[in-house]
Design an enzyme around this catalytic site. Sequence first.
Site, short mmCIF file in Angstrom:
data_model
loop_
_atom_site.label_atom_id
_atom_site.label_comp_id
_atom_site.label_asym_id
_atom_site.label_seq_id
_atom_site.Cartn_x
_atom_site.Cartn_y
_atom_site.Cartn_z
N LYS A 31 0.92 -1.04 0.08
CA LYS A 31 -0.01 0.01 -0.19
C LYS A 31 0.76 1.24 -0.02
CE LYS A 31 -2.49 -0.46 3.90
NZ LYS A 31 -1.90 -1.97 4.08
N ARG A 106 -11.60 2.45 9.33
CA ARG A 106 -10.80 1.34 9.75
C ARG A 106 -12.07 0.42 10.17
NH1 ARG A 106 -5.66 -0.55 10.99
NH2 ARG A 106 -4.92 1.65 11.31
N ARG A 151 11.19 -10.01 5.16
CA ARG A 151 11.73 -8.66 5.31
C ARG A 151 12.80 -8.45 6.33
NH1 ARG A 151 6.64 -4.66 5.23
NH2 ARG A 151 6.31 -5.54 7.19
N ARG A 184 12.38 -7.03 11.83
CA ARG A 184 11.27 -6.44 13.01
C ARG A 184 10.62 -7.62 13.67
NH1 ARG A 184 7.95 -2.15 9.39
NH2 ARG A 184 6.54 -3.75 10.00
N ARG A 195 -2.12 -10.49 12.77
CA ARG A 195 -2.56 -8.98 12.03
C ARG A 195 -3.50 -9.50 10.99
NH1 ARG A 195 3.35 -7.09 10.24
NH2 ARG A 195 2.35 -5.36 9.34
#
Length: 244
Positions: A31, A106, A151, A184, A195
């Site tokens: 995004k 949201r 990542r 992370r 998530r």
Amino acid sequence: MTSESAHSSAPADNRLLPGPILLLGAPGVGKGTQAQRLMGDFGIPQISTGDILRDNIARGTELGRAAKSLMDQGQLVPDELVNGMVGSRLTQPDVRRGYILDGYPRTLGQAEWLDSHLISLEEDAGAVSLPLVAISIKVDEQELLRRITGRRICPVCKTIYNIHSKPPRKEGFCDNEGSPLQHRSDDTEQAFTERMKAYNSLTAPVIEHYSRQGRFREVDGSRAVEEVTASIEAALRHLRQAGE
């Protein structure tokens, strides 16, 4: 995937007034990259509720003070305050041609409030205002998991790598800075699963809300960045033409 401020793809049709755009997508769909490209193509701002919240707190606005008090107590900022901050942001002149919403609405309640607020802005200004349209970037969940868990980020220059699709030349170290890359704590399979559950539970009613009104499209986010941008802009043109 990295966000970029400039790119070489053909500019969008200048005759198209983009209006307000809600860009949806699960963690890892890109995004941020696509928002940056749309900003460049249409000359419109990206509006992040996180940025708005931090700005209000930094400026010591009434809404910012109220939000900070709640956050200091470990409480969530309620819709009423978030809505008020967004409403204030939408009075600024840089949003006249349109804007990209990030992280808002949201929930279904926020979506319904925003629809009403945009109508009231139109009535107050006496000008035609375009309704919000929602475009979702869809990527297979297994591919998203691969993107997220692979990542790695340079703590110095913030370059983002992926050990599967975009590895550094030297394993574990940034090509530019030579710094050890960071993984992370929320880029784990367990964190990703949680998530995704939260994203799906919150987003499903929002998608249904805009789908019922013919203001929703989904694009394939698994293709090349330029192709995804082209699909988003084609979806936007279709939605705007359908609403005329």
